[in-house]
Design a protein around this motif. Structure first.
Motif, PDB file in Angstrom:
ATOM      1  N   MET A   1      31.401  49.206   9.986  1.00 52.35           N
ATOM      2  CA  MET A   1      30.223  48.375   9.870  1.00 52.35           C
ATOM      3  C   MET A   1      30.688  46.980   9.464  1.00 52.35           C
ATOM      4  N   LEU A   2      30.092  45.984  10.074  1.00 55.93           N
ATOM      5  CA  LEU A   2      30.469  44.601   9.817  1.00 55.93           C
ATOM      6  C   LEU A   2      29.244  43.844   9.315  1.00 55.93           C
ATOM      7  N   PHE A   3      29.330  43.272   8.122  1.00 57.83           N
ATOM      8  CA  PHE A   3      28.219  42.516   7.558  1.00 57.83           C
ATOM      9  C   PHE A   3      28.075  41.190   8.292  1.00 57.83           C
ATOM     10  N   LEU A   4      26.861  40.859   8.704  1.00 56.00           N
ATOM     11  CA  LEU A   4      26.555  39.576   9.320  1.00 56.00           C
ATOM     12  C   LEU A   4      25.484  38.882   8.493  1.00 56.00           C
ATOM     13  N   PRO A   5      25.560  37.566   8.355  1.00 63.00           N
ATOM     14  CA  PRO A   5      24.495  36.834   7.667  1.00 63.00           C
ATOM     15  C   PRO A   5      23.153  37.059   8.372  1.00 63.00           C
ATOM     16  N   ALA A   6      22.067  36.741   7.694  1.00 56.42           N
ATOM     17  CA  ALA A   6      20.727  37.003   8.224  1.00 56.42           C
ATOM     18  C   ALA A   6      20.518  36.402   9.613  1.00 56.42           C
ATOM     19  N   TYR A   7      20.948  35.195   9.849  1.00 54.76           N
ATOM     20  CA  TYR A   7      20.807  34.587  11.171  1.00 54.76           C
ATOM     21  C   TYR A   7      22.182  34.113  11.617  1.00 54.76           C
ATOM     22  N   SER A   8      22.771  34.846  12.532  1.00 57.09           N
ATOM     23  CA  SER A   8      24.102  34.485  13.020  1.00 57.09           C
ATOM     24  C   SER A   8      24.280  34.929  14.469  1.00 57.09           C
ATOM     25  N   PRO A   9      23.523  34.353  15.400  1.00 63.10           N
ATOM     26  CA  PRO A   9      23.612  34.800  16.796  1.00 63.10           C
ATOM     27  C   PRO A   9      24.992  34.599  17.407  1.00 63.10           C
ATOM     28  N   ASN A  10      25.748  33.620  16.922  1.00 63.54           N
ATOM     29  CA  ASN A  10      27.081  33.403  17.465  1.00 63.54           C
ATOM     30  C   ASN A  10      28.062  34.497  17.036  1.00 63.54           C
TER      31      ASN A  10
END
Length: 75
Positions: A1-10
């Motif tokens: 599992m990889l944590f992504l910030p709330a808005y990070s489409p890139n």
């Protein structure tokens, strides 16, 4: 599992794929029917392992710069 910030489409791989599909198959093209529109998308996605493989291999990697917690917190 990889944590992504709330808005990070890139950083989100599906967003990168969708951007590629729009660029390759949808931009500046008119589709008379919704069925034609969806067929164009399906055809593009069907070619991800053949025609578009080279472009997608470099686009859909997890090779991006990350910052440790200390860099984010200013430490």
């Amino acid at each position: 599992m990889l944590f992504l910030p709330a808005y990070s489409p890139n950083l989100n791989l599906i967003e990168r794929l969708w951007k590629f599909v729009k660029k390759e198959c949808l931009y500046s093209r008119y589709h008379e029917t919704f069925a034609g529109f969806t067929q164009t998308i399906d055809a593009c996605l069907a070619q991800t392992h053949t025609t578009h493989k080279k472009a997608l291999d470099s686009l859909l990697t997890l090779n991006f710069q990350t910052f440790g917690k200390s860099a984010i917190m200013g430490g």
